[in-house]
Scaffold this motif. Sequence first.
Motif, PDB file in Angstrom:
ATOM      1  N   PRO A 246     -21.267  46.640  22.360  1.00 43.94           N
ATOM      2  CA  PRO A 246     -19.935  46.056  22.149  1.00 43.94           C
ATOM      3  C   PRO A 246     -19.619  45.020  23.227  1.00 43.94           C
ATOM      4  O   PRO A 246     -20.016  45.164  24.375  1.00 43.94           O
ATOM      5  N   GLY A 247     -18.916  43.984  22.839  1.00 48.62           N
ATOM      6  CA  GLY A 247     -18.503  42.966  23.805  1.00 48.62           C
ATOM      7  C   GLY A 247     -17.269  42.227  23.347  1.00 48.62           C
ATOM      8  O   GLY A 247     -16.493  41.740  24.160  1.00 48.62           O
ATOM      9  N   LEU A 248     -17.086  42.135  22.028  1.00 47.55           N
ATOM     10  CA  LEU A 248     -15.903  41.489  21.474  1.00 47.55           C
ATOM     11  C   LEU A 248     -14.689  42.389  21.684  1.00 47.55           C
ATOM     12  O   LEU A 248     -14.728  43.576  21.361  1.00 47.55           O
ATOM     13  N   GLN A 249     -13.623  41.809  22.228  1.00 46.39           N
ATOM     14  CA  GLN A 249     -12.361  42.528  22.382  1.00 46.39           C
ATOM     15  C   GLN A 249     -11.249  41.747  21.698  1.00 46.39           C
ATOM     16  O   GLN A 249     -11.214  40.516  21.745  1.00 46.39           O
ATOM     17  N   VAL A 250     -10.324  42.464  21.083  1.00 50.75           N
ATOM     18  CA  VAL A 250      -9.176  41.862  20.426  1.00 50.75           C
ATOM     19  C   VAL A 250      -7.912  42.433  21.050  1.00 50.75           C
ATOM     20  O   VAL A 250      -7.861  43.607  21.421  1.00 50.75           O
ATOM     21  N   LEU A 251      -6.915  41.570  21.201  1.00 48.96           N
ATOM     22  CA  LEU A 251      -5.633  41.996  21.765  1.00 48.96           C
ATOM     23  C   LEU A 251      -4.734  42.498  20.645  1.00 48.96           C
ATOM     24  O   LEU A 251      -4.429  41.766  19.707  1.00 48.96           O
ATOM     25  N   LYS A 252      -4.333  43.748  20.760  1.00 42.36           N
ATOM     26  CA  LYS A 252      -3.440  44.354  19.767  1.00 42.36           C
ATOM     27  C   LYS A 252      -2.420  45.211  20.478  1.00 42.36           C
ATOM     28  O   LYS A 252      -2.776  46.062  21.297  1.00 42.36           O
ATOM     29  N   ASP A 253      -1.151  44.961  20.186  1.00 38.21           N
ATOM     30  CA  ASP A 253      -0.054  45.735  20.776  1.00 38.21           C
ATOM     31  C   ASP A 253      -0.125  45.753  22.299  1.00 38.21           C
ATOM     32  O   ASP A 253       0.151  46.771  22.938  1.00 38.21           O
ATOM     33  N   GLY A 254      -0.529  44.619  22.874  1.00 41.72           N
ATOM     34  CA  GLY A 254      -0.537  44.482  24.316  1.00 41.72           C
ATOM     35  C   GLY A 254      -1.733  45.083  25.014  1.00 41.72           C
ATOM     36  O   GLY A 254      -1.786  45.102  26.251  1.00 41.72           O
ATOM     37  N   HIS A 255      -2.722  45.565  24.273  1.00 37.60           N
ATOM     38  CA  HIS A 255      -3.904  46.188  24.874  1.00 37.60           C
ATOM     39  C   HIS A 255      -5.173  45.546  24.309  1.00 37.60           C
ATOM     40  O   HIS A 255      -5.222  45.138  23.153  1.00 37.60           O
ATOM     41  N   TRP A 256      -6.194  45.480  25.165  1.00 41.71           N
ATOM     42  CA  TRP A 256      -7.495  44.968  24.741  1.00 41.71           C
ATOM     43  C   TRP A 256      -8.359  46.114  24.247  1.00 41.71           C
ATOM     44  O   TRP A 256      -8.510  47.123  24.932  1.00 41.71           O
ATOM     45  N   TYR A 257      -8.939  45.946  23.056  1.00 34.42           N
ATOM     46  CA  TYR A 257      -9.802  46.962  22.477  1.00 34.42           C
ATOM     47  C   TYR A 257     -11.140  46.351  22.086  1.00 34.42           C
ATOM     48  O   TYR A 257     -11.201  45.206  21.625  1.00 34.42           O
ATOM     49  N   PHE A 258     -12.202  47.135  22.251  1.00 34.08           N
ATOM     50  CA  PHE A 258     -13.513  46.707  21.790  1.00 34.08           C
ATOM     51  C   PHE A 258     -13.591  46.812  20.268  1.00 34.08           C
ATOM     52  O   PHE A 258     -13.002  47.695  19.656  1.00 34.08           O
ATOM     53  N   VAL A 259     -14.329  45.884  19.666  1.00 38.91           N
ATOM     54  CA  VAL A 259     -14.666  45.944  18.245  1.00 38.91           C
ATOM     55  C   VAL A 259     -16.109  46.452  18.154  1.00 38.91           C
ATOM     56  O   VAL A 259     -17.038  45.773  18.590  1.00 38.91           O
ATOM     57  N   LYS A 260     -16.266  47.628  17.622  1.00 43.28           N
ATOM     58  CA  LYS A 260     -17.579  48.269  17.598  1.00 43.28           C
ATOM     59  C   LYS A 260     -18.482  47.621  16.552  1.00 43.28           C
ATOM     60  O   LYS A 260     -18.110  47.519  15.383  1.00 43.28           O
ATOM     61  N   PRO A 261     -19.691  47.176  16.945  1.00 45.07           N
ATOM     62  CA  PRO A 261     -20.609  46.588  15.959  1.00 45.07           C
ATOM     63  C   PRO A 261     -21.012  47.603  14.897  1.00 45.07           C
ATOM     64  O   PRO A 261     -21.246  48.779  15.189  1.00 45.07           O
ATOM     65  N   ILE A 262     -21.043  47.160  13.663  1.00 44.59           N
ATOM     66  CA  ILE A 262     -21.533  47.955  12.535  1.00 44.59           C
ATOM     67  C   ILE A 262     -22.752  47.241  11.976  1.00 44.59           C
ATOM     68  O   ILE A 262     -22.699  46.052  11.673  1.00 44.59           O
ATOM     69  N   ASP A 263     -23.842  47.967  11.843  1.00 47.29           N
ATOM     70  CA  ASP A 263     -25.093  47.368  11.393  1.00 47.29           C
ATOM     71  C   ASP A 263     -24.908  46.673  10.041  1.00 47.29           C
ATOM     72  O   ASP A 263     -24.454  47.279   9.069  1.00 47.29           O
ATOM     73  N   GLY A 264     -25.238  45.384   9.994  1.00 48.37           N
ATOM     74  CA  GLY A 264     -25.175  44.632   8.755  1.00 48.37           C
ATOM     75  C   GLY A 264     -23.812  44.074   8.408  1.00 48.37           C
ATOM     76  O   GLY A 264     -23.680  43.333   7.430  1.00 48.37           O
ATOM     77  N   ALA A 265     -22.776  44.410   9.189  1.00 53.19           N
ATOM     78  CA  ALA A 265     -21.428  43.927   8.895  1.00 53.19           C
ATOM     79  C   ALA A 265     -21.194  42.566   9.555  1.00 53.19           C
ATOM     80  O   ALA A 265     -21.829  42.219  10.542  1.00 53.19           O
ATOM     81  N   ILE A 266     -20.275  41.806   8.986  1.00 51.94           N
ATOM     82  CA  ILE A 266     -19.824  40.536   9.542  1.00 51.94           C
ATOM     83  C   ILE A 266     -18.373  40.705   9.983  1.00 51.94           C
ATOM     84  O   ILE A 266     -17.528  41.160   9.198  1.00 51.94           O
ATOM     85  N   VAL A 267     -18.076  40.379  11.232  1.00 51.88           N
ATOM     86  CA  VAL A 267     -16.700  40.427  11.718  1.00 51.88           C
ATOM     87  C   VAL A 267     -16.007  39.123  11.329  1.00 51.88           C
ATOM     88  O   VAL A 267     -16.488  38.042  11.662  1.00 51.88           O
ATOM     89  N   LEU A 286      -5.500  36.781  19.536  1.00 57.12           N
ATOM     90  CA  LEU A 286      -6.198  36.514  20.783  1.00 57.12           C
ATOM     91  C   LEU A 286      -7.395  37.451  20.881  1.00 57.12           C
ATOM     92  O   LEU A 286      -7.286  38.658  20.609  1.00 57.12           O
ATOM     93  N   HIS A 287      -8.523  36.914  21.281  1.00 59.35           N
ATOM     94  CA  HIS A 287      -9.701  37.743  21.476  1.00 59.35           C
ATOM     95  C   HIS A 287     -10.543  37.134  22.587  1.00 59.35           C
ATOM     96  O   HIS A 287     -10.323  36.003  23.011  1.00 59.35           O
TER      97      HIS A 287
END
Length: 357
Positions: A246-267, A286-287
Motif C-alpha cells: 500500500p502507498g496510495l492515501q486518500v483524505l476522508k473526514d480529515g484523516h489520511w487512509y491507505f487504499v489497499k491494493p486488490i489483485d487485478g483491480a483498477i483504482v 485530495l490524495h
Amino acid sequence: MGLESKKFEWTLPVPNVQELSNQQLETVPARFVRDDVCGVINTVPSDDCLPVPLIDMSKLANPEFQELELQKLHSACKDWGIFQLINHGMSDEILRNTSKEVLEFFQLPLTEKNRWKQKPGRFEGYGQILVASEEAKLDWNDMLLLTTHPIQNRELEFWPENPPKLREYLDKYSEDIKQVAINLTRFFAMGLAIEGQELCEAFQEGGFRVKMNYYPPCPQPEKVLGLKQHTDSSMFNLLLDCSITPGLQVLKDGHWYFVKPIDGAIVANLGLFAEMVSNGIYKAPLHRAVVNNSQTRISIVTACLPNSSFNVGPAKELTKAGTPPLYKTVTVDEFFSMFLQSKKLGVPVIDTLKISC
C-alpha cells in the motif's frame, strides 16, 4: 492536448531517487524533507487500509444488476471520489505483463534509463515533472511519463526501447485502459442522470497520459512524501498497483487512509473535470503517496481527459430549476492554460474556476 502540448521551463534536473535509495543513506537530503509531514508515521500498517467502495463494471453493463450498481457508483463518487473497479474488461495477461515490463525498465542501470530522460521545456520522459526551482521540495519517486492518445501526439523519442517488449505492452495497455475510461464515462453520466453521448465521444479522441511511478525504500519515510497531496486535473485517473505494497492515501473526514491494493483491480479517482461536470455533486479528493523503509512500490497511473476543444463545465441538466452553475465552463486547453498560470501563482486552479455567488 492539455499539458503535454505546452512548452515550459519547469523540468529542472533533480536527484535520482532510486540511486539515492541504493546508497543506503541514514538521512534523506534536505530537499526531500517536508515539514508538514514530520512526525507522521507513513510505514505500511497491517490493518489501517480504507475499504473504499468496490464497483463491478460487469454489473454496470448488465440490465439485471445495473440500477443497484449505478446507485453504488453514484454514492462512491459523491461520498468518496475514489473507488476500485473489478471486472473492468482488462485481461490479467495485459496487466501482469505491463507491470513486469515497467519493473524491468526501472531495474535498468541509470545510464540506460537516462536515454529517455526529460529534456528542458518538455513534459514527457524519465525524471520528475513541474520542478519550478532549485528550492522546490521534491517527491521521493522517479517516474516515466508518456502521452498515449491521441496516437499522433505520441513522442516516441521518450518511449523506451529497453526492455524490448515495453512499447508493445504499453500500447496494448493504453488501448484497453482507454476503453475502460470510455465505459466509465457512460456510467458516470448515467449516475448523474445527464446526457452522456457527447461526453463519451469526447473521450474517443481524448487525451490520455500514462505515468509510471517508482517509489523506492526511504531511510526516513516519516519525513518525505512519495507524491505530495493533490487533486487530479482530469476526468478520471485510473491506477494499477503493480505490487501488494500500500502507498496510495486518500483524505476522508480529515484523516489520511491507505487504499489497499486488490489483485487485478483498477483504482478510479475522480479529477477536477468530474467535479466541474457534476456541478460539485461529486468531489475530486485530495490524495497522496507515501513510502516506507523496506519495500518498493510501483504504480501505473493513466490520466483520462476529453478532447482539447471539449467544453468542461456543469452539465446543463444539473443547472435547471434554480440551481446555479458553481463553475465556469472552459475548454480543456483553456483549463490547462489556467492550470499553468495558477501553478506559478500558487493558487489551486479550481479556485479560479469557481463562480462567486
